[in-house]
Motif scaffolding. Sequence first.
Motif, PDB file in Angstrom:
ATOM      1  N   ALA A  15       0.807  -1.212   0.000  1.00 23.32           N
ATOM      2  CA  ALA A  15       0.000   0.000   0.000  1.00 23.32           C
ATOM      3  C   ALA A  15       0.841   1.262   0.000  1.00 23.32           C
ATOM      4  O   ALA A  15       0.462   2.278  -0.593  1.00 23.32           O
ATOM      5  CB  ALA A  15      -0.949  -0.004   1.197  1.00 23.32           C
ATOM      6  N   ASP A  16       2.010   1.238   0.666  1.00 20.54           N
ATOM      7  CA  ASP A  16       2.803   2.464   0.759  1.00 20.54           C
ATOM      8  C   ASP A  16       3.736   2.671  -0.425  1.00 20.54           C
ATOM      9  O   ASP A  16       4.562   3.584  -0.416  1.00 20.54           O
ATOM     10  CB  ASP A  16       3.591   2.498   2.073  1.00 20.54           C
ATOM     11  N   THR A  17       3.581   1.845  -1.485  1.00 21.68           N
ATOM     12  CA  THR A  17       4.364   2.065  -2.705  1.00 21.68           C
ATOM     13  C   THR A  17       3.535   2.658  -3.831  1.00 21.68           C
ATOM     14  O   THR A  17       4.073   2.993  -4.889  1.00 21.68           O
ATOM     15  CB  THR A  17       4.981   0.742  -3.196  1.00 21.68           C
ATOM     16  N   ILE A  18       2.245   2.784  -3.636  1.00 20.63           N
ATOM     17  CA  ILE A  18       1.357   3.279  -4.689  1.00 20.63           C
ATOM     18  C   ILE A  18       1.364   4.802  -4.660  1.00 20.63           C
ATOM     19  O   ILE A  18       1.165   5.423  -3.610  1.00 20.63           O
ATOM     20  CB  ILE A  18      -0.072   2.729  -4.499  1.00 20.63           C
ATOM     21  N   THR A  19       1.572   5.409  -5.807  1.00 16.44           N
ATOM     22  CA  THR A  19       1.747   6.861  -5.859  1.00 16.44           C
ATOM     23  C   THR A  19       0.473   7.583  -6.268  1.00 16.44           C
ATOM     24  O   THR A  19      -0.467   6.984  -6.811  1.00 16.44           O
ATOM     25  CB  THR A  19       2.858   7.230  -6.856  1.00 16.44           C
ATOM     26  N   ARG A  20       0.487   8.881  -6.031  1.00 16.55           N
ATOM     27  CA  ARG A  20      -0.650   9.735  -6.384  1.00 16.55           C
ATOM     28  C   ARG A  20      -0.908   9.706  -7.883  1.00 16.55           C
ATOM     29  O   ARG A  20      -2.057   9.648  -8.326  1.00 16.55           O
ATOM     30  CB  ARG A  20      -0.349  11.162  -5.922  1.00 16.55           C
ATOM     31  N   SER A  21       0.149   9.737  -8.694  1.00 25.84           N
ATOM     32  CA  SER A  21      -0.045   9.746 -10.146  1.00 25.84           C
ATOM     33  C   SER A  21      -0.603   8.414 -10.635  1.00 25.84           C
ATOM     34  O   SER A  21      -1.418   8.392 -11.579  1.00 25.84           O
ATOM     35  CB  SER A  21       1.277  10.052 -10.849  1.00 25.84           C
ATOM     36  N   PRO A  54      -2.004   5.718   9.783  1.00 24.28           N
ATOM     37  CA  PRO A  54      -1.318   5.632  11.083  1.00 24.28           C
ATOM     38  C   PRO A  54      -0.538   4.332  11.267  1.00 24.28           C
ATOM     39  O   PRO A  54       0.288   4.239  12.176  1.00 24.28           O
ATOM     40  CB  PRO A  54      -2.475   5.724  12.090  1.00 24.28           C
ATOM     41  N   ARG A  55      -0.776   3.344  10.421  1.00 26.04           N
ATOM     42  CA  ARG A  55      -0.139   2.045  10.553  1.00 26.04           C
ATOM     43  C   ARG A  55       1.020   1.848   9.577  1.00 26.04           C
ATOM     44  O   ARG A  55       1.625   0.782   9.558  1.00 26.04           O
ATOM     45  CB  ARG A  55      -1.198   0.954  10.345  1.00 26.04           C
ATOM     46  N   LEU A  56       1.283   2.844   8.713  1.00 24.96           N
ATOM     47  CA  LEU A  56       2.317   2.728   7.689  1.00 24.96           C
ATOM     48  C   LEU A  56       3.357   3.823   7.903  1.00 24.96           C
ATOM     49  O   LEU A  56       3.151   4.983   7.522  1.00 24.96           O
ATOM     50  CB  LEU A  56       1.702   2.841   6.291  1.00 24.96           C
ATOM     51  N   ASP A  57       4.470   3.475   8.508  1.00 25.03           N
ATOM     52  CA  ASP A  57       5.483   4.475   8.860  1.00 25.03           C
ATOM     53  C   ASP A  57       6.123   5.119   7.640  1.00 25.03           C
ATOM     54  O   ASP A  57       6.585   6.263   7.703  1.00 25.03           O
ATOM     55  CB  ASP A  57       6.568   3.819   9.724  1.00 25.03           C
ATOM     56  N   ALA A  61       1.646  10.629   3.540  1.00 28.72           N
ATOM     57  CA  ALA A  61       0.313  11.226   3.359  1.00 28.72           C
ATOM     58  C   ALA A  61      -0.575  10.257   2.590  1.00 28.72           C
ATOM     59  O   ALA A  61      -0.103   9.273   2.008  1.00 28.72           O
ATOM     60  CB  ALA A  61       0.420  12.552   2.609  1.00 28.72           C
ATOM     61  N   ASN A  62      -1.855  10.538   2.605  1.00 33.25           N
ATOM     62  CA  ASN A  62      -2.825   9.760   1.831  1.00 33.25           C
ATOM     63  C   ASN A  62      -2.636  10.094   0.351  1.00 33.25           C
ATOM     64  O   ASN A  62      -2.876  11.233  -0.067  1.00 33.25           O
ATOM     65  CB  ASN A  62      -4.239  10.127   2.290  1.00 33.25           C
TER      66      ASN A  62
END
Length: 285
Positions: A15-21, A54-57, A61-62
């Motif tokens: 989840a924390d590798t997906i970008t806004r673009s 809050p669970r992904l250091d 940002a969202n």
Amino acid sequence: MFNRHILREFGDRAADTITRSEITRFIDGIARTAPVMARNTLGYLSAFYTWALPRLDQMPANPCRDAGRPPAPKARDRVLSEEEIGALWHVLDGEGKPFGPAIKLLLLTGQRRNEVFDADRREFDLAAKLWTIAGDRAKNGATHLVPLTPAALAIVQDLLKDKRSEKLLPARGNWDMSPSGFSKAMRRIREALEEKLGHPVPHWTLHDLRRTLATGLQRLGVRLEVTEAVLNHLSGSRSGIVGVYQRHNYFHEKRAALIAWERELKRLARLHRTKAGTMPRALAA
């Protein structure tokens, strides 16, 4: 929506590798054919990230927050005319399963597209002439009791004769899935309606049938709160503090309203008899 869109696109990604673009391109792709679905998908994905943040250091940002968002579609006000409704019954007689009977149920009951096309056999009590839509399938989360009029009951009884699936309207060749191919079917039905009427027909969607029923009930003098109950709306007379204290479910009033609407559909069908002089099968009783 997660299964159909989000997991299909991002299911194998952290989840924390997906970008806004990436999210913007993903939502733009959906919006090309389904702008409302695109906005809803972005909303659900954003809600997920609000929970996950809050669970992904490693996520600052969202990523949905500043992603591109399709503009809100204009509110639709399309209601089929009496001429169009009457002619549509004849078209649907020639359409066959699953779209012919399904679209008849949409117009007879006023329920949402997914509530009809995703219905399971166990939701129907033929003896009680009742269709129960559980809260986890209803848009507002509230269990909904739909009285079945004679024409709607006849359609359901015919569909239930095929016991190969738990679905009321299974996909052809895949008994565990609901139908697909809506765009192709609607194009075929719209063209057939124009041919039947002999003139162009303004664009209409399956959801417009729900608005057509609501408008028809009002024209027949059905009280607004009963119309809202038929549609399973929790707005207007059933919202806020009034809804807290007003617990009456209007079941008998809903049955009377839908029977009156079926009589109106019979009247409209008579105005558009086929050349053979027969009435559409679902309304012949």
